[in-house]
Design a protein around this motif. Structure first.
Motif, PDB file in Angstrom:
ATOM      1  N   PHE A  14      -5.321  11.481 -24.841  1.00 23.73           N
ATOM      2  CA  PHE A  14      -5.309  10.210 -24.110  1.00 23.73           C
ATOM      3  C   PHE A  14      -6.173  10.273 -22.864  1.00 23.73           C
ATOM      4  CE2 PHE A  14      -1.528  12.298 -22.313  1.00 23.73           C
ATOM      5  CZ  PHE A  14      -1.675  12.074 -20.962  1.00 23.73           C
ATOM      6  N   ILE A  15      -6.610   9.100 -22.479  1.00 20.55           N
ATOM      7  CA  ILE A  15      -7.346   8.898 -21.240  1.00 20.55           C
ATOM      8  C   ILE A  15      -6.532   7.881 -20.446  1.00 20.55           C
ATOM      9  CG2 ILE A  15      -9.495   8.149 -20.170  1.00 20.55           C
ATOM     10  CD1 ILE A  15     -10.836   8.752 -22.917  1.00 20.55           C
ATOM     11  N   ARG A  16      -6.195   8.249 -19.240  1.00 22.93           N
ATOM     12  CA  ARG A  16      -5.347   7.400 -18.405  1.00 22.93           C
ATOM     13  C   ARG A  16      -6.088   7.058 -17.119  1.00 22.93           C
ATOM     14  NH1 ARG A  16      -0.394   9.655 -15.190  1.00 22.93           N
ATOM     15  NH2 ARG A  16       0.426   7.734 -14.331  1.00 22.93           N
ATOM     16  N   PHE A  17      -6.224   5.769 -16.854  1.00 24.23           N
ATOM     17  CA  PHE A  17      -6.768   5.258 -15.602  1.00 24.23           C
ATOM     18  C   PHE A  17      -5.565   4.710 -14.831  1.00 24.23           C
ATOM     19  CE2 PHE A  17      -9.721   4.534 -19.058  1.00 24.23           C
ATOM     20  CZ  PHE A  17     -10.933   4.999 -18.577  1.00 24.23           C
ATOM     21  N   PHE A  31      -9.620   4.643  -8.507  1.00 29.11           N
ATOM     22  CA  PHE A  31      -8.528   4.977  -9.414  1.00 29.11           C
ATOM     23  C   PHE A  31      -8.596   6.449  -9.786  1.00 29.11           C
ATOM     24  CE2 PHE A  31     -12.143   3.746 -11.973  1.00 29.11           C
ATOM     25  CZ  PHE A  31     -12.155   4.652 -13.020  1.00 29.11           C
ATOM     26  N   ARG A  32      -7.516   6.932 -10.349  1.00 27.87           N
ATOM     27  CA  ARG A  32      -7.470   8.299 -10.868  1.00 27.87           C
ATOM     28  C   ARG A  32      -7.751   8.233 -12.360  1.00 27.87           C
ATOM     29  NH1 ARG A  32      -6.845  12.260  -7.784  1.00 27.87           N
ATOM     30  NH2 ARG A  32      -6.358  13.639  -9.506  1.00 27.87           N
ATOM     31  N   LEU A  33      -8.516   9.186 -12.831  1.00 29.88           N
ATOM     32  CA  LEU A  33      -8.824   9.318 -14.262  1.00 29.88           C
ATOM     33  C   LEU A  33      -8.230  10.640 -14.730  1.00 29.88           C
ATOM     34  CD1 LEU A  33     -10.491   8.628 -16.883  1.00 29.88           C
ATOM     35  CD2 LEU A  33     -12.305   9.979 -15.871  1.00 29.88           C
ATOM     36  N   GLU A  34      -7.459  10.568 -15.789  1.00 30.55           N
ATOM     37  CA  GLU A  34      -6.868  11.762 -16.382  1.00 30.55           C
ATOM     38  C   GLU A  34      -7.189  11.747 -17.868  1.00 30.55           C
ATOM     39  OE1 GLU A  34      -2.710  13.785 -15.463  1.00 30.55           O
ATOM     40  OE2 GLU A  34      -2.490  11.931 -16.624  1.00 30.55           O
ATOM     41  N   LEU A  35      -7.753  12.829 -18.336  1.00 27.77           N
ATOM     42  CA  LEU A  35      -8.123  12.964 -19.742  1.00 27.77           C
ATOM     43  C   LEU A  35      -7.429  14.212 -20.279  1.00 27.77           C
ATOM     44  CD1 LEU A  35     -11.668  12.366 -21.018  1.00 27.77           C
ATOM     45  CD2 LEU A  35     -10.350  14.251 -21.918  1.00 27.77           C
ATOM     46  N   ILE A  36      -6.592  14.032 -21.291  1.00 26.99           N
ATOM     47  CA  ILE A  36      -5.824  15.158 -21.816  1.00 26.99           C
ATOM     48  C   ILE A  36      -5.969  15.230 -23.328  1.00 26.99           C
ATOM     49  CG2 ILE A  36      -3.513  16.125 -22.111  1.00 26.99           C
ATOM     50  CD1 ILE A  36      -2.796  15.024 -19.396  1.00 26.99           C
ATOM     51  N   VAL A  39      -6.719  20.720 -26.079  1.00 27.28           N
ATOM     52  CA  VAL A  39      -7.537  21.851 -25.639  1.00 27.28           C
ATOM     53  C   VAL A  39      -7.840  21.838 -24.144  1.00 27.28           C
ATOM     54  CG1 VAL A  39      -9.642  23.144 -26.154  1.00 27.28           C
ATOM     55  CG2 VAL A  39      -8.632  21.711 -27.912  1.00 27.28           C
ATOM     56  N   PHE A  40      -7.860  20.683 -23.511  1.00 28.87           N
ATOM     57  CA  PHE A  40      -8.256  20.616 -22.110  1.00 28.87           C
ATOM     58  C   PHE A  40      -7.552  19.487 -21.380  1.00 28.87           C
ATOM     59  CE2 PHE A  40     -11.315  18.139 -24.553  1.00 28.87           C
ATOM     60  CZ  PHE A  40     -11.265  16.928 -23.903  1.00 28.87           C
ATOM     61  N   LYS A  41      -7.615  19.562 -20.032  1.00 32.07           N
ATOM     62  CA  LYS A  41      -7.108  18.512 -19.162  1.00 32.07           C
ATOM     63  C   LYS A  41      -8.096  18.332 -18.018  1.00 32.07           C
ATOM     64  CE  LYS A  41      -3.362  17.141 -16.130  1.00 32.07           C
ATOM     65  NZ  LYS A  41      -2.047  17.445 -15.591  1.00 32.07           N
ATOM     66  N   VAL A  42      -8.436  17.083 -17.732  1.00 28.73           N
ATOM     67  CA  VAL A  42      -9.341  16.755 -16.636  1.00 28.73           C
ATOM     68  C   VAL A  42      -8.650  15.698 -15.775  1.00 28.73           C
ATOM     69  CG1 VAL A  42     -11.575  15.755 -16.022  1.00 28.73           C
ATOM     70  CG2 VAL A  42     -11.386  17.188 -18.060  1.00 28.73           C
ATOM     71  N   PRO A 104     -23.105  22.145 -11.312  1.00 28.92           N
ATOM     72  CA  PRO A 104     -24.265  21.503 -11.937  1.00 28.92           C
ATOM     73  C   PRO A 104     -24.435  21.937 -13.390  1.00 28.92           C
ATOM     74  CG  PRO A 104     -24.837  22.391  -9.790  1.00 28.92           C
ATOM     75  CD  PRO A 104     -23.445  22.875 -10.120  1.00 28.92           C
ATOM     76  N   GLN A 105     -24.874  21.019 -14.199  1.00 28.97           N
ATOM     77  CA  GLN A 105     -25.162  21.226 -15.617  1.00 28.97           C
ATOM     78  C   GLN A 105     -23.916  21.546 -16.438  1.00 28.97           C
ATOM     79  OE1 GLN A 105     -28.195  24.229 -15.522  1.00 28.97           O
ATOM     80  NE2 GLN A 105     -29.811  22.740 -15.143  1.00 28.97           N
ATOM     81  N   SER A 106     -22.750  21.188 -15.944  1.00 28.26           N
ATOM     82  CA  SER A 106     -21.549  21.390 -16.749  1.00 28.26           C
ATOM     83  C   SER A 106     -21.024  20.024 -17.181  1.00 28.26           C
ATOM     84  CB  SER A 106     -20.476  22.134 -15.964  1.00 28.26           C
ATOM     85  OG  SER A 106     -19.977  21.324 -14.938  1.00 28.26           O
ATOM     86  N   SER A 107     -20.689  19.925 -18.439  1.00 28.36           N
ATOM     87  CA  SER A 107     -20.091  18.689 -18.915  1.00 28.36           C
ATOM     88  C   SER A 107     -19.215  18.985 -20.125  1.00 28.36           C
ATOM     89  CB  SER A 107     -21.157  17.652 -19.269  1.00 28.36           C
ATOM     90  OG  SER A 107     -21.883  18.060 -20.394  1.00 28.36           O
ATOM     91  N   LEU A 108     -18.288  18.102 -20.351  1.00 28.87           N
ATOM     92  CA  LEU A 108     -17.365  18.212 -21.453  1.00 28.87           C
ATOM     93  C   LEU A 108     -17.554  16.973 -22.316  1.00 28.87           C
ATOM     94  CD1 LEU A 108     -14.771  19.512 -22.700  1.00 28.87           C
ATOM     95  CD2 LEU A 108     -13.491  18.024 -21.153  1.00 28.87           C
ATOM     96  N   THR A 109     -17.785  17.155 -23.596  1.00 30.47           N
ATOM     97  CA  THR A 109     -17.873  16.018 -24.511  1.00 30.47           C
ATOM     98  C   THR A 109     -16.622  16.001 -25.370  1.00 30.47           C
ATOM     99  OG1 THR A 109     -19.091  17.275 -26.168  1.00 30.47           O
ATOM    100  CG2 THR A 109     -20.386  16.039 -24.564  1.00 30.47           C
ATOM    101  N   PHE A 110     -16.239  14.819 -25.807  1.00 26.81           N
ATOM    102  CA  PHE A 110     -15.033  14.689 -26.609  1.00 26.81           C
ATOM    103  C   PHE A 110     -15.199  13.571 -27.630  1.00 26.81           C
ATOM    104  CE2 PHE A 110     -14.609  12.469 -22.595  1.00 26.81           C
ATOM    105  CZ  PHE A 110     -14.266  11.184 -22.984  1.00 26.81           C
ATOM    106  N   HIS A 111     -14.367  13.623 -28.646  1.00 28.85           N
ATOM    107  CA  HIS A 111     -14.359  12.625 -29.708  1.00 28.85           C
ATOM    108  C   HIS A 111     -12.933  12.493 -30.207  1.00 28.85           C
ATOM    109  CE1 HIS A 111     -14.436  11.397 -33.967  1.00 28.85           C
ATOM    110  NE2 HIS A 111     -15.312  10.532 -33.524  1.00 28.85           N
ATOM    111  N   ASN A 112     -12.526  11.266 -30.466  1.00 32.67           N
ATOM    112  CA  ASN A 112     -11.229  11.035 -31.072  1.00 32.67           C
ATOM    113  C   ASN A 112     -11.260   9.697 -31.780  1.00 32.67           C
ATOM    114  OD1 ASN A 112      -8.232  11.244 -31.474  1.00 32.67           O
ATOM    115  ND2 ASN A 112      -8.584  12.944 -30.051  1.00 32.67           N
ATOM    116  N   ILE A 113     -10.192   9.387 -32.471  1.00 39.34           N
ATOM    117  CA  ILE A 113     -10.107   8.153 -33.248  1.00 39.34           C
ATOM    118  C   ILE A 113      -8.894   7.371 -32.771  1.00 39.34           C
ATOM    119  CG2 ILE A 113      -9.689   7.213 -35.555  1.00 39.34           C
ATOM    120  CD1 ILE A 113     -11.240   9.627 -36.656  1.00 39.34           C
ATOM    121  N   ILE A 114      -9.099   6.062 -32.558  1.00 42.03           N
ATOM    122  CA  ILE A 114      -7.983   5.190 -32.211  1.00 42.03           C
ATOM    123  C   ILE A 114      -7.974   4.013 -33.188  1.00 42.03           C
ATOM    124  CG2 ILE A 114      -7.948   5.850 -29.775  1.00 42.03           C
ATOM    125  CD1 ILE A 114      -9.315   3.221 -29.111  1.00 42.03           C
ATOM    126  N   CYS A 115      -6.839   3.391 -33.305  1.00 50.74           N
ATOM    127  CA  CYS A 115      -6.669   2.242 -34.189  1.00 50.74           C
ATOM    128  C   CYS A 115      -7.209   0.988 -33.499  1.00 50.74           C
ATOM    129  CB  CYS A 115      -5.193   2.089 -34.515  1.00 50.74           C
ATOM    130  SG  CYS A 115      -4.815   0.672 -35.544  1.00 50.74           S
TER     131      CYS A 115
END
Length: 134
Positions: A14-17, A31-36, A39-42, A104-115
């Protein structure tokens, strides 16, 4: 409720704003952004212009009405992006990335499926946030 929650069907991603408040810049919300994921939490603090949030809401509404096949949310000056892509009937592929501004030069990519039906929930949540700031 003062949050927007984007999640998959089994709640493993999930991604929570949340915690929307006036920014120091006029016409912006902070706002706060939380991505869980499994495998990871941001977690980070972000800003978005009210216009950008309204445009994102409008584009999601058009996707729900099957007028758009792809919608992006990339707030100006922020280090994350979300892309909603309707590739199959009833299925939305959510792709995105987030960068660490301290590394610098660090990034996390993600993919998921929602209805696709969940878009109406997201739209209602954005509407609730906007009701507090218009």
């Amino acid at each position: 409720m003062n949050e927007v929650l984007v999640k998959n069907e089994n709640n493993s991603f999930f991604i929570r704003f949340y915690n929307f408040e006036c920014s120091v810049s006029v016409g912006y919300l902070q706002f706060r952004l939380e991505l869980i994921s499994p495998v990871f939490k941001v977690s980070t603090v972000c800003n978005v212009s009210i216009e950008e949030l309204l445009l994102f809401k409008k584009d999601l509404d058009l996707m729900l009405r099957k007028c758009h096949k792809e919608v992006s949310f990339i707030p100006l000056g922020e280090f994350f992006c979300l892309r909603f892509q309707m590739k199959e009937k009833g299925i939305i592929h959510l792709n995105g990335c987030i960068s660490d501004t301290q590394m610098p030069q660090s990034s996390l990519t993600f993919h998921n499926i929602i209805c696709v039906d969940y878009l109406s929930v997201i739209l209602m949540q954005i509407e609730n946030v906007m009701d507090n700031w218009e």
